[in-house]
Design an enzyme around this catalytic site. Structure first.
Site, mmCIF file in Angstrom:
data_model
loop_
_atom_site.group_PDB
_atom_site.id
_atom_site.type_symbol
_atom_site.label_atom_id
_atom_site.label_comp_id
_atom_site.label_asym_id
_atom_site.label_seq_id
_atom_site.Cartn_x
_atom_site.Cartn_y
_atom_site.Cartn_z
ATOM 1 N N GLU A 32 0.794 -1.238 0.000
ATOM 2 C CA GLU A 32 0.000 0.000 0.000
ATOM 3 C C GLU A 32 0.826 1.288 0.000
ATOM 4 O O GLU A 32 0.614 2.172 0.825
ATOM 5 C CB GLU A 32 -0.948 0.000 1.211
HETATM 6 C C1 ACM Z 1 -2.156 -5.266 4.042
HETATM 7 O O1 ACM Z 1 -3.261 -5.657 4.432
HETATM 8 N N1 ACM Z 1 -1.989 -4.004 3.733
HETATM 9 C C2 ACM Z 1 -1.043 -6.171 3.905
#
Ligand code: ACM
Length: 652
Positions: free
Chosen positions: A281
């Site tokens: 992310e």
């Molecule tokens: C995640 O859930 N960002 C690994």
């Protein structure tokens, strides 16, 4: 019960043959204490008491000094009237066998017994993990320890410790002390504590894999070391949940020097072969906004942010390797330019796992196993690392799939509730990872899950015992009847699923928001709701002829129908109870409608046409309110449909 069931009484002797080592001695002592706790029988060898059960434990040779991926975990366990024999190549397998034995012990008419058994057991996957996020809500070590006890019981063998994120850097660094001094609010684990926890885990056959998440999810690092970031700062520990802009500057040599020293320090602290660098992310906004980074990308032919992240990981991998470790990251790190000895943890979908395996990388499944999303045990149980996406893989590619990990992200859990967010559902995932693929009967799983859940309570997990104190907090100085009304309601509601809690919120939650609401109190999977739903299906499937089932449903529906009158006397007295007032009305409404439907079905009479309007009442009750789902509503809807269609029970 097998004919050879051995009664358990005072007097229980354990003999060891072959190799032994101190952690096996400790495991045996622990087993004795656990068995005594489960049965209430003081199972100590006493000279004045005749020995009734004899347990012989044999191991061939030592296990590895640092538990290794793929180390032999097998054992055999035989229970005959002559006694119990547990043998294993190493103490690791013997420790698993002891937990199986603990699970087998049950009460029977004559008392507690060890049933006859002949078990040859070994795991399907070598990597069976649980990830816990210690960053968003810090969790005291004793809470982690009891979760490791739970992991041992269900034979999970990897604790993946998510130690850093925007909301906190939780491991002590002596090389860069401002990480914890400025990035943790004083809530971090010292190196001595970490070493003790690793030893605790090893004693239970569990590896500890640390995660230090870079380049995103790293705001807390920058509070003490803003020069690592891609934007100017200053930085503060993040209090909210979500994806944030701050990211490590991948174009600065200083970043790599820093990570080399830090990862070197942490690689010494954590003996496991694997070292998790996160990588998930990264939104790239700080990279886009930084002219120096943009210029670097142009000069080096790095075409976009994904390529920049691949560049970062390509620089990171040799650093991790230099410190003797194998790099693991979330599936965003997957890039064909990376060497094949990195491992991918697939969270965005099972496809990335198959893709990794095809590309020559080893991988783990976590997609489908996010415990914080509130899915049922049945839904988690149906997920398989060798699922549909993996069927086209060759044998060699399939062997690259090492197993998987359940993940517990801690936005909406703290030390009071975390056990209940992990257990007992995690035991269903553990079974999927250990047992043969063909073991998939959901009804059988739920029967065993109930038993495992009780055993876990005896081990000290609080996934059931947390509930009453939290209900009491909501109820305050309520009457016993009001408390019962609250419990009756809470027993049949669940939090909304997935990330819907974010959508339905009224104010932005932060790390300081109390997790004391009804949505935090209720179980993630309602047993009462599931059992009611099963009973409705059984009743409709019996041509509505089963009077016992009808009586059971009536008792339940009547209690719900009457519940709201009492609940509404509590709601004005408690801001926390107030939130469930609408759901409570719904529960009574579906109770009432369900009773009407049941009476038509019992009489074998078609309901009048206007009865169909009740569908709307039930439909409204299926819509979440106050972030709560009313679990029995769909089952009541099936009763109403059956009644409205002329008492047309399915098996007629
Ligand atoms: C995640 O859930 N960002 C690994």
């Amino acid at each position: 019960m097998g004919a050879a069931a051995i009664p358990l009484g005072v007097g229980f002797s354990i003999a060891q043959t072959g190799h032994t080592e101190p952690r096996l001695d400790r495991a045996i002592q622990r087993f004795q204490a656990q068995l005594s706790r489960k049965t209430g029988v003081p199972l100590v060898p006493l000279p004045e008491n005749p020995t009734r059960v004899r347990l012989t434990i044999h191991t061939d040779h030592a296990s590895e000094p640092v538990q290794r991926l793929g180390e032999d975990e097998s054992y055999t366990l035989q229970v005959t009237d002559a006694g119990v024999t547990l043998s294993a190549p190493t103490p690791l397998g013997a420790m698993h066998g002891l937990q199986t034995l603990l699970q087998l012990v049950t009460i029977s008419a004559p008392g507690f017994v060890v049933p006859e058994a002949n078990i040859q057991d070994s795991p399907r996957f070598p990597w069976r993990g649980l990830m816990i996020d210690s960053s968003r809500h810090f969790i005291p070590l004793k809470v982690i320890e009891r979760n490791l006890d739970g992991m041992e019981h269900v034979k999970l063998n990897v604790f993946h410790w998510h130690l850093s994120d925007n909301q906190g850097f939780r491991a002590e660094s002596k090389r860069f002390p401002q990480l914890q001094e400025h990035g943790s609010d004083g809530l971090f684990y010292t190196q001595d504590e970490i070493r003790a926890l690793i030893a605790y885990a090893r004693d239970r056959g569990i590896r500890v894999v640390p995660e230090f998440d870079v380049p995103g999810h790293s705001t807390a690092w920058f509070v003490g070391y803003p020069e690592l970031a891609s934007g100017p700062g200053p930085y503060q520990i993040e209090r909210r949940w979500g994806i944030f802009d701050p990211a490590v500057d991948p174009t600065s040599e200083n970043s790599y020097r820093f990570l080399d020293v830090l990862f070197g320090e942490m690689a010494k602290l954590f003996p496991d072969q694997f070292f998790h660098v996160g990588g998930d992310e990264v939104n790239g906004k700080q990279w886009d906004a930084n002219p120096k980074i943009q210029q670097y990308m142009r000069e080096h032919g790095i075409k976009d942010n994904a390529a920049l992240q691949a560049y970062f990981n390509k620089r990171l991998q040799p650093i991790v390797a230099k410190h003797g470790k194998t790099m693991i990251g979330w599936d965003e790190v997957l890039d064909p330019s990376l060497p094949k000895d990195i491992t991918i943890q697939s969270w965005r979908g099972a496809e990335s796992l198959a893709e990794a395996a095809k590309g020559g990388y080893r991988g783990l499944l976590s997609s489908g196993w996010y415990l914080d999303l509130g899915w049922s045990a049945a839904r988690h149980y149906a997920v398989d690392p060798m699922g549909e996406s993996s069927t086209s893989l060759t044998g060699e590619e399939q062997r690259r799939i090492l197993g998987g990990e359940a993940c517990m992200w801690m936005e909406y859990a703290d030390d009071e509730t975390v056990d209940s967010r992990i257990w007992p559902r995690n035991a269903a995932i553990a079974e999927r990872l250990w047992s043969p693929r063909e073991v998939r009967d959901t009804a059988s799983m739920y029967r065993r899950l109930g038993l495992v859940s009780h055993d876990l309570e005896f081990l000290g997990l609080t996934h059931n015992s947390y509930y009453e104190p939290m209900l009491q907090r909501i109820a305050g100085p309520a009457t016993p009847e009001q408390l019962t009304a609250l419990r009756t309601l809470a027993d049949v509601v669940e939090p909304v699923k997935n990330y819907d809690r974010e959508k339905a919120r009224t104010a932005e939650p932060t790390r300081f928001t109390p997790l004391t609401r009804i949505v935090d109190t209720v179980h993630l999977e309602s047993d009462a709701g599931r059992l009611f739903s099963d009973a409705v299906d059984a009743y409709l499937g019996s041509s509505c002829r089963d009077a016992n089932l009808a009586a059971r449903l009536r008792t339940q529906l009547s209690a719900w129908s009457a519940n709201d009158a009492t609940f509404q006397t509590l709601a004005p007295q408690s801001s926390l109870a107030q939130e469930a007032a609408a759901t409570s009305k719904d529960l009574s409404a579906i109770g009432q409608v369900g009773l009407e439907a049941l009476s038509y079905l019992e009489k074998g009479q078609a309901a009048p046409p206007e009865f169909k309007q009740q569908t709307e009442v039930v439909q409204r009750a299926t819509e979440p309110k106050g972030q709560l789902l009313l679990v029995p509503a769909p089952a009541v809807s099936r009763l109403v449909d059956a009644a409205a269609s002329g008492g047309n029970c399915t098996a007629k």
